[in-house]
Design an enzyme around this catalytic site. Structure first.
Site, PDB file in Angstrom:
ATOM      1  N   GLY A 479      45.525 -89.498  21.014  1.00  0.00           N
ATOM      2  CA  GLY A 479      45.825 -89.745  22.284  1.00  0.00           C
ATOM      3  C   GLY A 479      45.482 -88.562  23.045  1.00  0.00           C
ATOM      4  CG  ASP A 480      43.239 -86.781  26.926  1.00  0.00           C
ATOM      5  OD1 ASP A 480      43.998 -86.085  27.356  1.00  0.00           O
ATOM      6  OD2 ASP A 480      41.795 -86.897  27.257  1.00  0.00           O
ATOM      7  CG  PHE A 481      47.829 -83.462  26.568  1.00  0.00           C
ATOM      8  CD1 PHE A 481      47.133 -82.981  27.835  1.00  0.00           C
ATOM      9  CD2 PHE A 481      47.723 -82.733  25.421  1.00  0.00           C
ATOM     10  CE1 PHE A 481      46.244 -81.906  27.736  1.00  0.00           C
ATOM     11  CE2 PHE A 481      46.870 -81.567  25.437  1.00  0.00           C
ATOM     12  CZ  PHE A 481      46.401 -81.082  26.710  1.00  0.00           C
ATOM     13  CG  HIS A 500      47.071 -70.253  27.480  1.00  0.00           C
ATOM     14  ND1 HIS A 500      47.028 -68.975  26.916  1.00  0.00           N
ATOM     15  CD2 HIS A 500      46.755 -71.327  26.798  1.00  0.00           C
ATOM     16  CE1 HIS A 500      46.285 -69.261  25.638  1.00  0.00           C
ATOM     17  NE2 HIS A 500      46.196 -70.559  25.657  1.00  0.00           N
TER      18      HIS A 500
END
Length: 594
Positions: A479-481, A500
């Site tokens: 998945g892609d957050f 960061h």
């Protein structure tokens, strides 16, 4: 493991030997040493309420060595004669350098006018297991005429101000000592309290003094870190003023007294030359060619495919910066610092040196542009944002992954900084190849893990996961957050070196997705390098510029993290220090308002 504490103390001090004014102090110190385990002694030397992670980190690198007491015999021989009556066996008597200098400073005298001996004593135990292998050091000060000495003696016998509890670093290196030093002084309540090198014994010492009431009714919270060898760079760091002495505003680093500001500025503006020299050494594989031995410049040039004269000049420069060591026969060998460039060592910096002197170095040609416009310097120079660039350049992407693997030296300390409930589920969001998650699972054998990453990263991580003993307890989820729902039901969620990379707006997307996915009683553990206000270390400040130049992110102060977390639906609970100025920031979801 430490033996079970015992209060049966084999001092053997008969009443007729208690007339010495220092005898009661010696007996009380033996009581303390034999009545507590090493971890409890360490905790009592640190500030009240110090996190377990700090105690665990020091304990991992150090073992208890001795407790020390300053005593005042009329003659050294008198003290040595009495020790057997006090249940102590003298093992060594050597001159003191560090304590002698401290005493001379307190008396306002030259060091060579004060005589101090270290009398090392062992506690034979007499059948009491808690005392076996434990030692005392008695610093015997010869009398010095004058009222100042009498006052010093009275104060010390009343307050035991020089008493300390010493822990020896088992495998000392400059990096380890700097990490331990920075870990300790990162606590506001821990103050530097002197140190030095004793050439008589090839022993390096650092003293730390903690604020707060003593853990017992007479012993101060004072810790000594011991190591074999000399470490001048660590001592220079330790000699900096205590931050509490002037904790106002932002970090300000003035020239140390006696330094030439022109020379220091020249060191700064020519620093890029050293960066390039180290990068060339890494790309030529010089550390691998040297290994554990030494070689001539000609032999190294042949092995590395370099021109001998130019290579010799490069080696000479880097020897001046402690990367190589020039031998009397003209050969070169690696220092501990230089060995970090070997590719066959865990924690190798070779790939990082290559990246920071190559692809990322050229990004700094756009630094002025990004400062003036706020636009991305990496994109300005390379034509793509960094993540898009790496997707299109697999060789550079591989170098980047190898360089970032150096951060696993920090990951080793993370599991101890996490408060995991039994059988916890740990969800590592954006966890890369799973290095950190696997470390957590190894340290917590009843825990389960979920690695949430993009598809091509998970594919690369499967090999590492398959080779791990924890493979049956770790589930990869693709998945892609930024766009996909995050796994629910976890007890602890990890975000390691993620925030960061991004500006606040992107960070809030991730945090709000986490707040939706996390149970109300779960915890979020963020691994980052926070900027410490009024701290001495400039490393977080350098990495802040790195993130500004080569990504769209930034390093943040603790206050900025607190505000960012609050806006994202979290409350910051705790900060626990890690090596190299990193930290674990723990947060929890904010309860929703009804």
């Amino acid at each position: 493991m430490n033996p079970a504490p015992s209060t049966a103390v084999p001092t053997g001090i008969a009443p007729e030997h208690l007339s010495d004014p220092d005898a009661d102090r010696i007996r009380a110190l033996i009581d303390h040493v034999c009545g507590h385990g090493a971890a409890d002694i360490l905790r009592a030397a640190l500030p009240p309420g110090v996190p377990d992670a700090v105690v665990d980190m020091v304990s991992r690198h150090c073992r208890f060595d001795h407790a020390a007491l300053l005593v005042f015999p009329e003659r050294l021989g008198d003290l040595l004669d009495r020790l057997p009556h006090w249940g102590l066996r003298t093992t060594e008597v050597v001159p003191s350098t560090v304590v002698r200098d401290r005493i001379a400073e307190r008396l306002g005298l030259r060091a060579d006018s004060v005589e101090v001996h270290i009398v090392r004593c062992s506690l034979p135990g007499d059948g009491v297991a808690a005392c076996e292998g434990r030692n005392l050091e008695l610093f015997a000060v010869a009398p010095v005429p004058g009222a100042d000495f009498a006052r010093l003696r009275a104060e010390e016998r009343a307050r035991n101000g020089e008493t300390h509890f010493a822990f020896r670093v088992v495998e000392p290196t400059p990096v380890t000592l700097l990490d331990l030093h920075d870990l300790l002084v990162s606590r506001d309540e821990v103050l530097r309290d002197g140190g030095g090198f004793n050439p008589h014994e090839d022993t390096f010492v650092l003293y730390f003094r903690s604020t707060g009431e003593p853990a017992s009714d007479r012993w101060p919270r004072r810790l000594e870190i011991l190591a074999t060898g000399s470490y001048p760079e660590v001592l220079r760091r330790h000699a900096a003023p205590n931050p509490a002495a002037g904790r106002v505003g932002s970090p300000v680093h003035e020239d140390p007294p006696g330094e030439d500001p022109i020379r220091e500025m020249l060191h700064l503006v020519t620093g890029a030359w050293v960066t390039q020299a180290i990068g060339v050494a890494a790309r030529l594989g010089l550390a691998d060619h040297l290994g554990d031995g030494s070689r001539s410049v000609a032999a190294l040039a042949e092995a590395a495919g370099a021109e001998p004269d130019r290579l010799g000049r490069l080696l000479r420069l880097l020897a001046g910066h402690g990367v190589f060591r020039a031998e009397a026969d003209g050969h070169y060998r690696l220092t501990e610092r230089g060995a970090l460039l070997r590719t066959d060592r865990d924690g190798s910096l070779a790939a990082l040196a290559d990246l920071y002197s190559g692809l990322f170095f050229t990004s700094y040609l756009g630094l002025e542009h990004t400062v003036r416009t706020g636009e991305d310097a990496f994109t300005r120079v390379h034509g793509r944002e960094s993540f898009e660039y790496f997707a299109e350049h697999p060789d550079d992407a591989r170098l980047f992954r190898e360089a970032m693997a150096f951060g696993t030296i920090v990951f080793d300390a993370v599991p101890a900084a996490l408060d995991l409930p039994p059988a916890a589920t740990v969800v590592d969001v954006g966890g890369g190849d799973g290095e950190l998650l696997l470390r957590v699972l190894r340290e917590h054998p009843t825990a389960r893990g979920v690695l949430f990453e993009r598809g091509h990263v998970v594919d690369a991580a499967r090999e590492l996961l398959a080779a791990s003993a924890a493979k049956d307890r770790c589930d990869p989820v693709v998945g892609d957050f930024f766009v996909d729902p995050l796994p629910g039901g976890g007890d602890v969620y990890l975000l390691a070196r993620i925030l960061h990379d991004w500006a606040d707006a992107e960070c809030l997307v991730v945090l709000r997705a986490l707040a939706r996915a996390m149970p109300v009683d779960a915890r979020l553990a963020i691994v980052e390098r926070p900027i410490v206000e009024a701290g001495e270390s400039v490393l977080p400040l350098r990495f802040d510029i790195q993130m500004m130049t080569n990504a769209r992110g930034r390093e943040r102060t603790v206050a900025e993290y607190r505000a960012l977390l609050a806006e994202g639906g979290f409350e910051l609970l705790d900060l626990r220090p890690l090596p190299l100025d990193m930290a674990v920031l723990t947060a929890r979801p904010r309860p929703t308002q009804e």
